[in-house]
Design an enzyme around this catalytic site. Structure first.
Site, PDB file in Angstrom:
ATOM      1  N   PHE A 147       5.625  -6.035  11.525  1.00 52.55           N
ATOM      2  CA  PHE A 147       4.561  -5.408  10.733  1.00 52.55           C
ATOM      3  C   PHE A 147       3.899  -6.500   9.916  1.00 52.55           C
ATOM      4  O   PHE A 147       4.548  -7.213   9.161  1.00 52.55           O
ATOM      5  CB  PHE A 147       5.073  -4.313   9.797  1.00 52.55           C
ATOM      6  CG  PHE A 147       3.932  -3.670   9.037  1.00 52.55           C
ATOM      7  CD1 PHE A 147       3.175  -2.663   9.616  1.00 52.55           C
ATOM      8  CD2 PHE A 147       3.574  -4.119   7.767  1.00 52.55           C
ATOM      9  CE1 PHE A 147       2.079  -2.106   8.941  1.00 52.55           C
ATOM     10  CE2 PHE A 147       2.491  -3.560   7.080  1.00 52.55           C
ATOM     11  CZ  PHE A 147       1.748  -2.551   7.677  1.00 52.55           C
ATOM     12  N   ASP A 232       6.510 -14.596   7.739  1.00 47.07           N
ATOM     13  CA  ASP A 232       5.772 -13.581   6.977  1.00 47.07           C
ATOM     14  C   ASP A 232       6.745 -13.010   5.948  1.00 47.07           C
ATOM     15  O   ASP A 232       7.582 -12.168   6.260  1.00 47.07           O
ATOM     16  CB  ASP A 232       5.252 -12.493   7.924  1.00 47.07           C
ATOM     17  CG  ASP A 232       4.434 -11.439   7.183  1.00 47.07           C
ATOM     18  OD1 ASP A 232       4.353 -11.512   5.944  1.00 47.07           O
ATOM     19  OD2 ASP A 232       3.879 -10.549   7.854  1.00 47.07           O
ATOM     20  N   LYS A 261       2.227  -8.786  -1.849  1.00 46.96           N
ATOM     21  CA  LYS A 261       2.922  -7.717  -2.571  1.00 46.96           C
ATOM     22  C   LYS A 261       3.329  -8.124  -3.997  1.00 46.96           C
ATOM     23  O   LYS A 261       2.502  -8.076  -4.890  1.00 46.96           O
ATOM     24  CB  LYS A 261       4.084  -7.202  -1.731  1.00 46.96           C
ATOM     25  CG  LYS A 261       3.559  -6.506  -0.468  1.00 46.96           C
ATOM     26  CD  LYS A 261       4.554  -5.619   0.250  1.00 46.96           C
ATOM     27  CE  LYS A 261       3.854  -4.752   1.279  1.00 46.96           C
ATOM     28  NZ  LYS A 261       4.137  -5.074   2.663  1.00 46.96           N
TER      29      LYS A 261
HETATM   30  C1  LIG Z   1       3.023  -5.121   3.687  1.00 45.67           C
HETATM   31  C2  LIG Z   1       3.115  -6.253   4.636  1.00 45.67           C
HETATM   32  C3  LIG Z   1       1.960  -6.932   5.084  1.00 45.67           C
HETATM   33  C4  LIG Z   1       0.565  -6.456   4.770  1.00 45.67           C
HETATM   34  O1  LIG Z   1       0.262  -6.451   3.419  1.00 45.67           O
HETATM   35  P1  LIG Z   1      -1.027  -5.621   2.909  1.00 45.67           P
HETATM   36  O2  LIG Z   1      -1.147  -6.070   1.470  1.00 45.67           O
HETATM   37  O3  LIG Z   1      -0.694  -4.179   3.038  1.00 45.67           O
HETATM   38  O4  LIG Z   1      -2.175  -6.030   3.743  1.00 45.67           O
HETATM   39  C5  LIG Z   1       2.132  -8.041   5.885  1.00 45.67           C
HETATM   40  N1  LIG Z   1       3.357  -8.452   6.253  1.00 45.67           N
HETATM   41  C6  LIG Z   1       4.489  -7.819   5.854  1.00 45.67           C
HETATM   42  C7  LIG Z   1       5.810  -8.343   6.289  1.00 45.67           C
HETATM   43  C8  LIG Z   1       4.400  -6.693   5.048  1.00 45.67           C
HETATM   44  O5  LIG Z   1       5.516  -6.042   4.691  1.00 45.67           O
END
Ligand SMILES: *Cc1c(COP(=O)(O)O)cnc(C)c1O
Length: 411
Positions: A147, A232, A261
């Site tokens: 994700f 990520d 985040k």
């Molecule tokens: C939440 C998330 C994203 C995307 O972040 P947004 O601020 O919602 O665009 C990307 N990578 C990971 C691993 C995430 O958990």
């Protein structure tokens, strides 16, 4: 704005959302009006324990006084300028970010998806200009069940049918390998591969922790085969798993890193792509940008968030309290619980779908005064603010026990 005839202005916030909003979410039926620390309050005055922390964006707790102070003070001083000019806030923020993560350079964006898009652009351009891949041929390997956000490019390499369905055509240049399988990564690498994008723990996939040694093996393969390792850590970064970066558990430093985040202190969207010198060097003026990325308001809040993370020892707290949470969840021993897994304060409880959906369990938790969100239908996520204490963790686990008992008795 058109006020629909017969739609009273006194309608509930939920009714208004449902009438005027897009139906791209299915929120639990609670209307929140206030937050403080690990608690949220509903419109009815009821207090809830926040075991979700906005998908890890609220790691510092709601309304952390120092972060709110930094936000308000900077908003009064200077908030948004664009990157057409320097500000006194950006440089110090980038320095702290790089020093804390051990990366050379950082490129500020706003959302996690934008940080990932930045990483993809950096990886491809590195592939062409440094590795010598023929223009237009670069391939990026991704893990199944990843994700990384909701942009068209990113959902294009998702393995989740619903995230893709109806949104194509998608960008080419992505290859998927199973998560947690270093040999599969190695086998997928070709001369056109520029990078492997991977989450050190998969959050949205249902809190999936890879086998011990996976990241170390990935690091070794990426180095030996001349491709970039891009982690990520939008969700796992900044203390969530018990270390500043989840990569730190295996002593691994990636070539590129995305954060988001929690970087916004639970107050603003703040994200960044960080990289080694050689990778970030691919960007020249005009290559990439963002109107809001790196604005002084975001930089001031992000900088303060990093200070709070270190000074309040939140990574260590996440490790300690995460161990308490796992232990208490394991001790529940309810037959509906199929698995409890996680790292630090990123924990998933897998519910037997024959017993109840994870959504139903979350509704039951809400009735018990605990807020969380299911992921992938069967997993209840427990990812509270990192400032949570053992007593609140005990309350959350007891609430889960009661909710499961009640569901077990339901007709
Ligand atoms: C939440 C998330 C994203 C995307 O972040 P947004 O601020 O919602 O665009 C990307 N990578 C990971 C691993 C995430 O958990």
């Amino acid at each position: 704005m058109t006020i629909h005839p017969g739609f009273p202005l006194s309608a509930s916030p939920i009714a208004l959302e449902e009438h005027y909003g897009a139906a791209n979410y299915a929120p639990l039926p609670v209307v929140l009006t206030r937050g403080e620390g690990v608690y949220l309050w509903g419109q009815d005055g009821r207090r809830y324990l926040d075991m979700m922390s906005a998908y890890s964006a609220v790691s510092f707790g709601h309304g952390h006084p120092r972060l709110v102070e930094a936000l308000v003070a900077q908003a009064r001083q200077l908030a948004v300028t664009s990157r057409a000019f320097h500000t006194d806030r950006l440089g110090p923020f980038l320095e702290r970010l790089c020093r804390l993560t051990g990366m050379d350079r950082a490129l500020p964006m706003n959302t996690g998806a934008e940080a990932v898009e930045t990483a993809l652009k950096a990886a491809r351009k590195w592939g062409y200009t440094v590795k010598g891949i023929a223009e237009g041929h670069a391939q990026i390997i991704v893990a199944a069940n990843n994700f990384a956000g909701r942009t068209t490019t990113i959902v294009g390499f998702s393995s989740e049918a619903q995230y893709r369905s109806g949104f194509g055509p998608f960008a080419p240049g992505f290859v998927t390998v199973p998560y947690g399988d270093a040999a599969a990564l190695e086998a997928a690498i070709t001369d056109d591969t520029c990078a492997f994008l991977v989450e050190p723990v998969q959050g949205e996939a249902g809190i999936v922790v890879p086998p011990v040694g996976y990241l170390k093996a990935v690091r070794e393969i990426c180095t030996r085969r001349g491709i970039l390792m891009i982690c990520d850590e939008v969700q796992t970064g900044l203390g969530r798993t018990g270390r500043v970066l989840a990569c730190d558990h295996e002593g691994v430093r990636p070539d590129g890193l995305t954060l988001g985040k929690a970087l916004g202190g639970g107050l603003l969207p703040v994200s960044a792509f960080l990289a080694r010198e050689e990778v970030m060097a691919v960007f020249t003026p005009g290559d990439h940008g963002s109107t809001f990325g790196g604005n002084p308001l975001a930089a001031a809040v992000g900088d303060t968030a990093l200070q709070v993370l270190v000074e309040e020892k939140l990574s260590e707290r996440a490790a300690e309290q995460g161990a308490v949470l796992l232990e208490r969840l394991h001790a529940l021993r309810h037959p509906a619980i199929r698995d409890v897994r996680g790292k630090g304060l990123l924990v998933g409880v897998e519910i037997d779908p024959g017993f109840a959906s994870a959504r139903t369990v979350c509704e039951g938790l809400m009735q018990e005064g605990v807020l969380s969100k299911d992921t992938h239908g069967t997993v209840v996520r427990f990812a509270p603010p990192l400032v949570i204490g053992a007593r609140e963790i005990g309350d959350a686990v007891a609430a889960l026990g009661r909710a499961l008992e009640r569901l077990g008795k339901a007709p």
